[in-house]
Design a protein around this motif. Structure first.
Motif, PDB file in Angstrom:
ATOM      1  N   PHE A  66       0.835  -1.200   0.000  1.00 24.13           N
ATOM      2  CA  PHE A  66       0.000   0.000   0.000  1.00 24.13           C
ATOM      3  C   PHE A  66       0.869   1.249   0.000  1.00 24.13           C
ATOM      4  CE2 PHE A  66      -1.951   3.476   2.362  1.00 24.13           C
ATOM      5  CZ  PHE A  66      -3.062   3.724   1.572  1.00 24.13           C
ATOM      6  N   VAL A  67       1.884   1.292   0.870  1.00 21.95           N
ATOM      7  CA  VAL A  67       2.800   2.437   0.928  1.00 21.95           C
ATOM      8  C   VAL A  67       3.492   2.625  -0.425  1.00 21.95           C
ATOM      9  CG1 VAL A  67       4.951   3.291   1.967  1.00 21.95           C
ATOM     10  CG2 VAL A  67       3.141   2.356   3.420  1.00 21.95           C
ATOM     11  N   ALA A  68       3.906   1.526  -1.044  1.00 23.43           N
ATOM     12  CA  ALA A  68       4.551   1.606  -2.356  1.00 23.43           C
ATOM     13  C   ALA A  68       3.600   2.194  -3.395  1.00 23.43           C
ATOM     14  CB  ALA A  68       5.027   0.226  -2.786  1.00 23.43           C
ATOM     15  N   SER A  69       2.326   1.842  -3.307  1.00 22.99           N
ATOM     16  CA  SER A  69       1.349   2.363  -4.271  1.00 22.99           C
ATOM     17  C   SER A  69       1.113   3.860  -4.096  1.00 22.99           C
ATOM     18  CB  SER A  69       0.023   1.611  -4.157  1.00 22.99           C
ATOM     19  OG  SER A  69      -0.713   2.044  -3.011  1.00 22.99           O
ATOM     20  N   GLN A  70       1.489   4.400  -2.938  1.00 19.07           N
ATOM     21  CA  GLN A  70       1.327   5.826  -2.655  1.00 19.07           C
ATOM     22  C   GLN A  70       2.612   6.598  -2.955  1.00 19.07           C
ATOM     23  OE1 GLN A  70      -1.857   6.920  -1.451  1.00 19.07           O
ATOM     24  NE2 GLN A  70      -2.233   4.839  -2.126  1.00 19.07           N
ATOM     25  N   GLY A  71       3.528   5.993  -3.698  1.00 20.95           N
ATOM     26  CA  GLY A  71       4.749   6.682  -4.090  1.00 20.95           C
ATOM     27  C   GLY A  71       5.996   6.204  -3.386  1.00 20.95           C
ATOM     28  N   GLY A  72       5.894   5.191  -2.558  1.00 20.61           N
ATOM     29  CA  GLY A  72       7.067   4.643  -1.887  1.00 20.61           C
ATOM     30  C   GLY A  72       7.835   3.721  -2.813  1.00 20.61           C
ATOM     31  N   PRO A  73       8.986   3.209  -2.365  1.00 25.19           N
ATOM     32  CA  PRO A  73       9.745   2.288  -3.210  1.00 25.19           C
ATOM     33  C   PRO A  73       8.958   1.002  -3.446  1.00 25.19           C
ATOM     34  CG  PRO A  73      10.719   2.431  -1.011  1.00 25.19           C
ATOM     35  CD  PRO A  73       9.623   3.448  -1.067  1.00 25.19           C
ATOM     36  N   LYS A  74       9.172   0.389  -4.603  1.00 27.35           N
ATOM     37  CA  LYS A  74       8.460  -0.833  -4.974  1.00 27.35           C
ATOM     38  C   LYS A  74       8.890  -1.981  -4.060  1.00 27.35           C
ATOM     39  CE  LYS A  74       7.305  -3.465  -9.107  1.00 27.35           C
ATOM     40  NZ  LYS A  74       7.363  -4.827  -8.829  1.00 27.35           N
ATOM     41  N   VAL A  75       7.922  -2.762  -3.628  1.00 26.66           N
ATOM     42  CA  VAL A  75       8.198  -3.928  -2.790  1.00 26.66           C
ATOM     43  C   VAL A  75       8.664  -5.065  -3.694  1.00 26.66           C
ATOM     44  CG1 VAL A  75       7.197  -5.615  -1.207  1.00 26.66           C
ATOM     45  CG2 VAL A  75       6.467  -3.220  -1.100  1.00 26.66           C
ATOM     46  N   PRO A  76       9.858  -5.609  -3.447  1.00 27.49           N
ATOM     47  CA  PRO A  76      10.347  -6.705  -4.284  1.00 27.49           C
ATOM     48  C   PRO A  76       9.420  -7.921  -4.229  1.00 27.49           C
ATOM     49  CG  PRO A  76      12.077  -5.898  -2.797  1.00 27.49           C
ATOM     50  CD  PRO A  76      10.798  -5.248  -2.385  1.00 27.49           C
ATOM     51  N   ALA A  77       9.351  -8.662  -5.319  1.00 28.25           N
ATOM     52  CA  ALA A  77       8.487  -9.842  -5.388  1.00 28.25           C
ATOM     53  C   ALA A  77       8.887 -10.881  -4.347  1.00 28.25           C
ATOM     54  CB  ALA A  77       8.531 -10.449  -6.784  1.00 28.25           C
ATOM     55  N   ASP A  78      10.170 -10.923  -3.974  1.00 24.56           N
ATOM     56  CA  ASP A  78      10.630 -11.910  -3.009  1.00 24.56           C
ATOM     57  C   ASP A  78      10.735 -11.347  -1.587  1.00 24.56           C
ATOM     58  OD1 ASP A  78      12.754 -10.276  -3.719  1.00 24.56           O
ATOM     59  OD2 ASP A  78      14.212 -11.904  -3.895  1.00 24.56           O
ATOM     60  N   ALA A  79      10.020 -10.258  -1.333  1.00 22.22           N
ATOM     61  CA  ALA A  79       9.983  -9.692   0.021  1.00 22.22           C
ATOM     62  C   ALA A  79       9.355 -10.712   0.967  1.00 22.22           C
ATOM     63  CB  ALA A  79       9.164  -8.404   0.040  1.00 22.22           C
ATOM     64  N   SER A  80       9.817 -10.702   2.207  1.00 24.02           N
ATOM     65  CA  SER A  80       9.224 -11.589   3.206  1.00 24.02           C
ATOM     66  C   SER A  80       9.253 -10.919   4.574  1.00 24.02           C
ATOM     67  CB  SER A  80       9.967 -12.927   3.269  1.00 24.02           C
ATOM     68  OG  SER A  80      11.292 -12.741   3.741  1.00 24.02           O
ATOM     69  N   VAL A  81       8.344 -11.350   5.428  1.00 24.78           N
ATOM     70  CA  VAL A  81       8.290 -10.873   6.808  1.00 24.78           C
ATOM     71  C   VAL A  81       8.200 -12.097   7.706  1.00 24.78           C
ATOM     72  CG1 VAL A  81       6.966  -9.595   8.537  1.00 24.78           C
ATOM     73  CG2 VAL A  81       7.151  -8.703   6.203  1.00 24.78           C
ATOM     74  N   THR A  82       9.123 -12.177   8.646  1.00 27.32           N
ATOM     75  CA  THR A  82       9.072 -13.218   9.666  1.00 27.32           C
ATOM     76  C   THR A  82       8.559 -12.570  10.937  1.00 27.32           C
ATOM     77  OG1 THR A  82      10.926 -14.403   8.672  1.00 27.32           O
ATOM     78  CG2 THR A  82      10.392 -14.916  10.976  1.00 27.32           C
ATOM     79  N   SER A  83       7.414 -13.030  11.386  1.00 28.51           N
ATOM     80  CA  SER A  83       6.775 -12.485  12.576  1.00 28.51           C
ATOM     81  C   SER A  83       6.940 -13.471  13.726  1.00 28.51           C
ATOM     82  CB  SER A  83       5.284 -12.262  12.289  1.00 28.51           C
ATOM     83  OG  SER A  83       4.599 -11.887  13.450  1.00 28.51           O
ATOM     84  N   THR A  84       7.507 -12.980  14.821  1.00 24.34           N
ATOM     85  CA  THR A  84       7.672 -13.802  16.014  1.00 24.34           C
ATOM     86  C   THR A  84       6.779 -13.216  17.099  1.00 24.34           C
ATOM     87  OG1 THR A  84       9.960 -14.282  15.391  1.00 24.34           O
ATOM     88  CG2 THR A  84       9.334 -14.690  17.691  1.00 24.34           C
ATOM     89  N   VAL A  85       5.847 -14.023  17.581  1.00 27.43           N
ATOM     90  CA  VAL A  85       4.905 -13.587  18.606  1.00 27.43           C
ATOM     91  C   VAL A  85       5.193 -14.349  19.886  1.00 27.43           C
ATOM     92  CG1 VAL A  85       2.465 -13.496  19.280  1.00 27.43           C
ATOM     93  CG2 VAL A  85       3.125 -12.982  16.918  1.00 27.43           C
ATOM     94  N   GLY A  86       5.409 -13.613  20.957  1.00 23.80           N
ATOM     95  CA  GLY A  86       5.637 -14.224  22.260  1.00 23.80           C
ATOM     96  C   GLY A  86       4.481 -13.900  23.192  1.00 23.80           C
TER      97      GLY A  86
END
Length: 141
Positions: A66-86
């Motif tokens: 969404f941020v990228a669509s508003q003029g931010g840098p393009k999100v790479p296709a291989d972007a990933s997020v590792t979420s650790t919840v404790g």
């Protein structure tokens, strides 16, 4: 604060942490198991923290797009997020959550990646829902 709701979903749980949960449309259907660290037997099944971690990670990628669509840098296709919840006891009583998000944006300059992550953290609904209540640590890896 009001929200213009564009999508809703409903899930029903039975049996608590050692039970069952499913969305009413049948798209998600999971056996729930309490982890040994919380006094349960562990074993096959999922727990609410795993489900929250998966949703949080996916939502964060959506926020970056969404941020990228508003003029931010393009999100790479291989972007990933590792979420650790404790989860654990709070000093004030009861239980609380802590979240760590490790964001990988291959090919983006570090300063661009950090700016994108920070902006995404301010627009995404999970961050807005947890802000001030859950300790969230962000890192670009």
């Amino acid at each position: 604060m009001s929200v213009n709701v564009l999508y809703k979903t409903s899930a029903k749980a039975t049996g608590g942490r050692d039970g069952h949960a499913a969305t009413l449309d049948g798209a998600l259907d999971v056996k729930l198991t309490t982890p040994k660290e919380l006094g349960g037997g562990g074993g096959a099944g999922n727990n609410p923290e795993q489900l929250f971690a998966a949703g949080y990670a996916a939502c964060f990628i959506g926020a970056m797009k969404f941020v990228a669509s508003q003029g931010g840098p393009k999100v790479p296709a291989d972007a990933s997020v590792t979420s650790t919840v404790g989860i654990g006891p709070r000093s004030e009583g009861g239980f609380g959550l802590a979240v760590e998000l490790a964001v990988s944006l291959p090919g983006l300059a570090r300063n661009d990646a950090e700016a994108l992550v920070e902006k995404a953290h301010h627009v995404r609904p999970y961050s807005n829902a947890t802000r001030g209540n859950v300790d969230v640590k962000l890192s670009v890896v």
